[in-house]
Design an enzyme around this catalytic site. Sequence first.
Site, PDB file in Angstrom:
ATOM      1  N   HIS A  33      47.495 -15.693   0.270  1.00 23.46           N
ATOM      2  CA  HIS A  33      46.434 -14.180   1.806  1.00 23.46           C
ATOM      3  C   HIS A  33      46.191 -14.707   3.348  1.00 23.46           C
ATOM      4  O   HIS A  33      46.126 -14.180   3.806  1.00 23.46           O
ATOM      5  CB  HIS A  33      45.064 -13.641   0.756  1.00 23.46           C
ATOM      6  CG  HIS A  33      45.003 -12.612   0.964  1.00 23.46           C
ATOM      7  ND1 HIS A  33      44.883 -11.265   0.545  1.00 23.46           N
ATOM      8  CD2 HIS A  33      43.799 -12.713   1.884  1.00 23.46           C
ATOM      9  CE1 HIS A  33      44.089 -10.533   1.346  1.00 23.46           C
ATOM     10  NE2 HIS A  33      43.301 -11.293   1.470  1.00 23.46           N
ATOM     11  N   HIS A  79      44.320  -4.365  -1.239  1.00 27.31           N
ATOM     12  CA  HIS A  79      43.004  -4.995  -2.439  1.00 27.31           C
ATOM     13  C   HIS A  79      43.573  -4.126  -3.548  1.00 27.31           C
ATOM     14  O   HIS A  79      43.149  -3.597  -4.618  1.00 27.31           O
ATOM     15  CB  HIS A  79      41.673  -3.632  -1.593  1.00 27.31           C
ATOM     16  CG  HIS A  79      40.784  -5.143  -1.764  1.00 27.31           C
ATOM     17  ND1 HIS A  79      39.618  -4.516  -2.355  1.00 27.31           N
ATOM     18  CD2 HIS A  79      40.534  -6.678  -1.293  1.00 27.31           C
ATOM     19  CE1 HIS A  79      38.546  -5.585  -1.884  1.00 27.31           C
ATOM     20  NE2 HIS A  79      39.793  -7.300  -1.391  1.00 27.31           N
TER      21      HIS A  79
END
Lengths: 729, 229
Positions: A33, A79
Amino acid sequence: MLTIEELGKIESVLEREPNKGELAVFEAMWSEHCSYKSSRRWFHLFKDDASYVELGIGEGAGLVNLGDDLLIGLGLESHNHPSAISPYDGAATGVGGIIRDILSQGCRPIAILDSLRFGELESQHSQHLLENVVRGISFYGNCCGIPTVGGEVEFAEPFENNCLVNAMCVGTIAKDKIVRSSASKPGSFLVLYGARTGRDGIHGVSFASKDLSEKSEEERPAVQIGDPLMEKILIDATLELVEKELLNGLQDLGGGGLSCAVSEMTHKGSTGALIRLEDVPLREKNMEVWEILVSESQERMLAVVEPQKLELVKEVLSRYDLTFSVIGEVTDNSHCIVYYKGNKVIDLPVDLIVDGFPEPERKIEKPAYTSNLLEIGFPLTSDLRKDILKLFSSPNIGNKSWIYQQYDQHVQIQTVFSAGNDAAVLRLDNGKYIALSLDCNSFMVYLDPYHGTANSASETMRNITSVGAKPLAFVDCLNFGNPEKPESYWQFVESVKGLGQFSHDFNLPIVGGNVSFYNESQIDGKEERINPSPTIGMLGLIEDPKLLLKNHFQNQDNHIIIIGETDGNLGGSEYLRYNHGILKGSIPLYNKEREETSMKAIQLLNEASYLESCHDLSNGGLIIALAEMTFERNIGVSVTLDKLSNTKKLMNEESLFSESPSRYLIEVIPNNLEEVEQILRKNNVFYSVLGRTQKEPSIEIEKTVLFKIDELRKIWERAISNKMDGKND
Amino acid sequence: MQVGITKFPGTNNELDVKRVLKSLGIKNELIYPNDVKKMDDMDALILAGGFSYGDYLRPGIIAVQTPIIENLHDYANSERFVIGICNGFQMLCETSLLPGVLSTNTSTKFISKWVSIKTRVTSSPLLKGMANRILRIPIAHFEGRYYDANEEITKLANKNQIAFKYCKDDGEISLEDNPNGSIENIAGIINAKGNVLGMMPHPERASFQYLGSEDGRIIFENLIEELKC
């Protein structure tokens, strides 16, 4: 978890074993990420510059100059994992995070767009996710006073256990007020302000960097909790700090928390930092060093402040009642050093934290499914009318107002076109109009990641074009499966190649974005992977308000023209997928020349004021686009389908439902028809005059298939709401 | 002449109201929760919408504990004009300057959309010349369902204190066009003296042509007209 290779690298550079706190920093910063370790090797394929790009990929917001030195900031982020586990908080904090991203460059947030993907809406689980994701976005964005003006949603089985929540935020800033996310001046103070630090969101980035499983529910503490009031105050205070030019650098605390903000800012500024961890305001007792360093508690910003401005910054933050603390200084020794109650607990070279990871080897393998051929026996249906009605009830086709009416679309009084149009249009303070669209067609990308991605990006560009805007730049959010699996990685690489090609073909720079891998799950031992979903958020400029184009029929007795040839390929179409359960075979191929010719034709005709309305063709094909144009003003239409292609005799299903790219519908008044046709011929544009609008509120196809507008609109309007509102009955 | 616009933590419509007033050439100031003295210098007050204090506990309840709202009764008693929009309307009801309550929409969802409202016959100068006029105007709220006991609503109606009702585009008032379940389709009310107006729809969001409607502008124009008298 760090790999053995990664641990080896750390130990060889440090010439010692890292301690627990340092390991937590590496685990966060070297996660997929934060590090983009599987993806960044391909970013060179993107066009990333243009004369009007003030700041490209790499910080919170990409900045695009509209002229007059008014800049638009763009950010787009996923998200996904948090929303799958805790949809309300996951989606809310997704919005909060992207707002702070663009705030990091000093931008005033002026719009939000959301791209959502769930399993089929029949599934109770998907209904639950949709309900709560929308509520979370609504709760957070509305409270912050930022209008949500557009976006998209797709429902398909591969997203059942891996929903996607992508949020885009758009802001404005004057060129001379830009703030960078870097710490360039040694001796400056590091001021942490906003919410206190707690244990929420610990290991959030690590959680986002692996597959979901039945055990993911246990990772709920990795999901952050949002407080939009705090965010709103944080926005107000930050804008004042920016306006008064009190900041030398600014970054939000997102994935990886404090460790990420400190190391990235010092890395960009070629400096180091000395942090006193006991000065971080905490909301929980007995937090350990590593927890404070990687906590992803929301609504926090880290500012770089020169000594002579510190008192002024404190004055502003105090006036907003915001908690703040000077937690350290910028140094010139290229190390990130952290003390806790007098003990040195972290001492790491900044370069190693941010950039030192070994790039893992990734294998590529073309999945077998891409070789499946599509063989269709026509006719596909004995009752075309019934088939059309069914398509209107697809939640992917139907009206999305159940979703967007929960979002404040009008606050800040700049919204000219809100959700429900081809693109959102905002009128800025200085009188300029911008267009925004966020879009993706995951079915096309699944079947052919290269062509599908290029076509999907082209569709976003058509959305921008259909409201009269010229595309300027875009951001992307690349949602894919597990990059460690060769088939999944193949999808990613092909998709990036397609996107890169598109960006160069149309000279459209990518100014920011995000990669979200590991959107896969193991459920009962079965592997489930999302459709690859490269979401594109595009910015366009409407140079003159007169160029603003409506997307609905304006008057009766006008001519309807289709721009662009219909190639008849039904591969990847919503019709085949939703009505007949077929998703395989080849898709219409990306064709730069056709796309460009069609776009230029629209721009040319619009500049000459020949267009009453315009709408791009996308999901569902011609029949859906036609009907959508009738809904707003109840103006009917009668069309024939015999001239949609020069090269092929099309079946009715192909004419009505093919999702060939590069196509638009335009409405032209009778007096202008001749000149419009002349212009189209002169520019070698493929077009066909389909028919006329009419007073009679009906849609007629070849004089044989007939619908009342009302009949279609009712089905279309209720495609989502009847499943959502009906579920409590 | 000066108009104050209240700004609490979480208020987010203050700049929108400011822009409209500015376009009308009216001097205006933001009034923060402790600015009692500054507030008293203002010739009129607009309670702008948003989510004061996050709407935590319930909308308006925390804002009305602040010095400026505690001072608002005296302010309104001095015959000066007060307009509460959305969250501001919720505050006016919460502090009992206007009767009734605003509870959660029947849909239990936030609703943001364009609606039509019909202006009722009133004696308030703020609604001068607007009787029976239909306004196209956006709403955006989670708690906009106006409620009071039936006899109170009858009293309101008898005293011409109902300012706006949700209606069809042609002005017909029907249940179908009631977006939030408000009793009697009520979208806004005024006090008995006619100097305090509360409304859920956002007139500032319908004050420029580029927004698709300028119908809300007349409320601000009426206010300014009155202040000039």
